[in-house]
Design an enzyme around this catalytic site. Structure first.
Site, PDB file in Angstrom:
ATOM      1  N   TYR A   1      40.008  36.747  26.519  1.00 47.64           N
ATOM      2  CA  TYR A   1      39.783  35.850  27.568  1.00 47.64           C
ATOM      3  C   TYR A   1      39.520  34.294  26.999  1.00 47.64           C
ATOM      4  O   TYR A   1      39.179  33.387  27.886  1.00 47.64           O
ATOM      5  CB  TYR A   1      38.704  36.250  28.458  1.00 47.64           C
ATOM      6  CG  TYR A   1      39.176  37.627  29.352  1.00 47.64           C
ATOM      7  CD1 TYR A   1      40.140  37.695  30.068  1.00 47.64           C
ATOM      8  CD2 TYR A   1      38.426  38.644  28.925  1.00 47.64           C
ATOM      9  CE1 TYR A   1      40.682  38.753  30.648  1.00 47.64           C
ATOM     10  CE2 TYR A   1      38.959  39.886  29.603  1.00 47.64           C
ATOM     11  CZ  TYR A   1      39.969  39.855  30.637  1.00 47.64           C
ATOM     12  OH  TYR A   1      40.494  40.967  31.121  1.00 47.64           O
TER      13      TYR A   1
ATOM     14  N   ALA B   1      40.045  42.600  38.148  1.00 42.33           N
ATOM     15  CA  ALA B   1      40.730  43.799  38.220  1.00 42.33           C
ATOM     16  C   ALA B   1      40.853  44.133  39.665  1.00 42.33           C
ATOM     17  O   ALA B   1      41.875  45.333  39.826  1.00 42.33           O
ATOM     18  CB  ALA B   1      39.741  44.843  37.591  1.00 42.33           C
TER      19      ALA B   1
ATOM     20  N   HIS C   1      45.713  34.469  36.316  1.00 40.61           N
ATOM     21  CA  HIS C   1      45.106  35.254  35.181  1.00 40.61           C
ATOM     22  C   HIS C   1      45.048  34.585  34.065  1.00 40.61           C
ATOM     23  O   HIS C   1      45.707  33.809  33.453  1.00 40.61           O
ATOM     24  CB  HIS C   1      45.710  36.509  35.039  1.00 40.61           C
ATOM     25  CG  HIS C   1      45.954  37.381  36.295  1.00 40.61           C
ATOM     26  ND1 HIS C   1      44.866  38.101  36.718  1.00 40.61           N
ATOM     27  CD2 HIS C   1      47.064  37.363  37.103  1.00 40.61           C
ATOM     28  CE1 HIS C   1      45.344  38.639  37.808  1.00 40.61           C
ATOM     29  NE2 HIS C   1      46.586  38.142  38.235  1.00 40.61           N
TER      30      HIS C   1
ATOM     31  N   PRO D   1      35.312  39.872  39.916  1.00 45.27           N
ATOM     32  CA  PRO D   1      34.400  40.798  39.258  1.00 45.27           C
ATOM     33  C   PRO D   1      34.583  40.298  37.625  1.00 45.27           C
ATOM     34  O   PRO D   1      35.601  40.254  37.138  1.00 45.27           O
ATOM     35  CB  PRO D   1      35.026  42.129  39.353  1.00 45.27           C
ATOM     36  CG  PRO D   1      36.201  41.954  40.149  1.00 45.27           C
ATOM     37  CD  PRO D   1      36.151  40.895  40.754  1.00 45.27           C
ATOM     38  N   ASN D   2      33.345  40.124  37.060  1.00 47.32           N
ATOM     39  CA  ASN D   2      33.334  40.110  35.486  1.00 47.32           C
ATOM     40  C   ASN D   2      33.595  38.631  35.007  1.00 47.32           C
ATOM     41  O   ASN D   2      33.228  38.545  33.947  1.00 47.32           O
ATOM     42  CB  ASN D   2      33.919  41.188  34.843  1.00 47.32           C
ATOM     43  CG  ASN D   2      33.573  42.562  35.220  1.00 47.32           C
ATOM     44  OD1 ASN D   2      32.463  42.897  35.092  1.00 47.32           O
ATOM     45  ND2 ASN D   2      34.631  43.523  35.724  1.00 47.32           N
TER      46      ASN D   2
ATOM     47  N   GLU E   1      47.781  33.036  42.695  1.00 48.30           N
ATOM     48  CA  GLU E   1      47.206  34.104  41.947  1.00 48.30           C
ATOM     49  C   GLU E   1      47.053  33.548  40.179  1.00 48.30           C
ATOM     50  O   GLU E   1      47.840  33.126  40.012  1.00 48.30           O
ATOM     51  CB  GLU E   1      47.992  35.512  41.751  1.00 48.30           C
ATOM     52  CG  GLU E   1      47.703  36.450  41.073  1.00 48.30           C
ATOM     53  CD  GLU E   1      48.607  37.662  40.716  1.00 48.30           C
ATOM     54  OE1 GLU E   1      49.915  37.640  41.415  1.00 48.30           O
ATOM     55  OE2 GLU E   1      48.401  38.692  40.254  1.00 48.30           O
TER      56      GLU E   1
ATOM     57  N   ARG F   1      49.810  43.362  28.729  1.00 46.46           N
ATOM     58  CA  ARG F   1      48.391  44.517  28.454  1.00 46.46           C
ATOM     59  C   ARG F   1      49.033  45.785  28.853  1.00 46.46           C
ATOM     60  O   ARG F   1      50.005  46.135  28.922  1.00 46.46           O
ATOM     61  CB  ARG F   1      47.346  43.654  29.167  1.00 46.46           C
ATOM     62  CG  ARG F   1      47.074  42.280  28.740  1.00 46.46           C
ATOM     63  CD  ARG F   1      45.848  41.579  29.333  1.00 46.46           C
ATOM     64  NE  ARG F   1      44.380  42.516  28.927  1.00 46.46           N
ATOM     65  CZ  ARG F   1      43.618  42.271  29.537  1.00 46.46           C
ATOM     66  NH1 ARG F   1      43.344  41.370  30.388  1.00 46.46           N
ATOM     67  NH2 ARG F   1      42.569  43.102  29.168  1.00 46.46           N
TER      68      ARG F   1
ATOM     69  N   ARG G   1      32.589  37.673  27.212  1.00 49.36           N
ATOM     70  CA  ARG G   1      33.394  38.570  27.625  1.00 49.36           C
ATOM     71  C   ARG G   1      34.646  38.793  26.956  1.00 49.36           C
ATOM     72  O   ARG G   1      35.721  37.906  26.915  1.00 49.36           O
ATOM     73  CB  ARG G   1      33.858  38.570  29.068  1.00 49.36           C
ATOM     74  CG  ARG G   1      34.656  39.808  29.407  1.00 49.36           C
ATOM     75  CD  ARG G   1      35.109  39.674  31.110  1.00 49.36           C
ATOM     76  NE  ARG G   1      35.954  40.722  31.508  1.00 49.36           N
ATOM     77  CZ  ARG G   1      36.596  40.669  32.404  1.00 49.36           C
ATOM     78  NH1 ARG G   1      37.094  39.679  33.209  1.00 49.36           N
ATOM     79  NH2 ARG G   1      37.650  41.940  32.651  1.00 49.36           N
TER      80      ARG G   1
ATOM     81  N   ASN H   1      41.378  34.190  41.100  1.00 51.00           N
ATOM     82  CA  ASN H   1      41.436  35.113  40.040  1.00 51.00           C
ATOM     83  C   ASN H   1      40.854  36.273  40.605  1.00 51.00           C
ATOM     84  O   ASN H   1      39.543  36.421  40.304  1.00 51.00           O
ATOM     85  CB  ASN H   1      40.961  34.517  38.645  1.00 51.00           C
ATOM     86  CG  ASN H   1      41.125  35.705  37.386  1.00 51.00           C
ATOM     87  OD1 ASN H   1      41.450  36.950  37.556  1.00 51.00           O
ATOM     88  ND2 ASN H   1      40.991  35.161  36.330  1.00 51.00           N
TER      89      ASN H   1
HETATM   90  C1  DQA Z   1      42.480  39.099  34.564  1.00 50.41           C
HETATM   91  C2  DQA Z   1      43.100  40.242  34.387  1.00 50.41           C
HETATM   92  C3  DQA Z   1      42.908  41.420  34.766  1.00 50.41           C
HETATM   93  O1  DQA Z   1      43.550  42.408  34.415  1.00 50.41           O
HETATM   94  C4  DQA Z   1      41.371  41.793  34.398  1.00 50.41           C
HETATM   95  O2  DQA Z   1      40.740  42.989  35.178  1.00 50.41           O
HETATM   96  C5  DQA Z   1      40.369  40.460  34.644  1.00 50.41           C
HETATM   97  C6  DQA Z   1      40.780  39.159  34.215  1.00 50.41           C
HETATM   98  C7  DQA Z   1      42.805  37.816  33.619  1.00 50.41           C
HETATM   99  O3  DQA Z   1      42.022  36.489  33.924  1.00 50.41           O
HETATM  100  O4  DQA Z   1      43.092  37.758  32.752  1.00 50.41           O
HETATM  101  O5  DQA Z   1      39.070  40.879  34.998  1.00 50.41           O
HETATM  102  O6  DQA Z   1      42.415  38.649  35.930  1.00 50.41           O
END
Ligand code: DQA
Length: 145
Positions: free
Chosen positions: A24, A78, A101, A11-12, A99, A108, A19, A75
């Site tokens: 990011y 959240a 990020h 998501p996102n 995994e 964070r 964003r 990735n």
């Molecule tokens: C993320 C870190 C997550 O905490 C966050 O909700 C994201 C992006 C990252 O790529 O740093 O959406 O996965």
């Protein structure tokens, strides 16, 4: 059919580039996937992005028993911090999942320090921005040797 790596973005992450760029970065998702494809020219890179938990799980199921799949770079956004269902899907499948990020989740807010998926993954890469994805693909190549 050749071997491939499946990248999944949750998501996102389709909003990358605009964003929260201070967190990011300014690269778009297309930039990131394009540069991974350039870097690993001989390996097919499949990519999907979804804001829906179920679609991410369906993709994990779809490639997770496929012997042509070298592994998955995930990735989960959240969902990393909330989704027992994605953690269960990773545990259920046969192919390794890395995994990923962009940000260093441990630097964070405290709620981001916990990953429900980490224990079911082959390993985790966090904090190297767009480079995290290429590091994860490289890790899968080396891990599979
Ligand atoms: C993320 C870190 C997550 O905490 C966050 O909700 C994201 C992006 C990252 O790529 O740093 O959406 O996965």
């Amino acid at each position: 059919m050749g071997r491939y790596v499946q990248i999944i973005n949750g998501p996102n992450l389709q909003l990358l580039g605009r964003r929260e760029p201070a967190i990011y970065g300014t690269a778009t998702l297309d930039d990131i996937i394009g540069s991974v494809r350039e870097r690993f020219g001989s390996i097919e890179i499949r990519h999907m992005q979804s804001n829906c938990e179920g679609a991410i799980i369906d993709t994990l199921h779809g490639c997770g028993f496929d012997s042509d799949c070298m592994g998955v770079v995930l990735n989960a956004g959240a969902y990393t911090h909330t989704s027992l269902a994605i953690a269960d899907a990773i545990a259920a499948i046969e192919r390794p999942v890395v995994e990923v990020h962009l940000s260093n989740i441990f630097a964070r807010e405290e709620i981001r320090h916990r990953s429900l998926i980490a224990a079911n993954c082959a390993g985790s890469i966090s904090g190297f921005g767009a480079e995290s994805y290429a590091l994860a693909v490289q890790a899968l190549i080396d891990y599979g040797r």
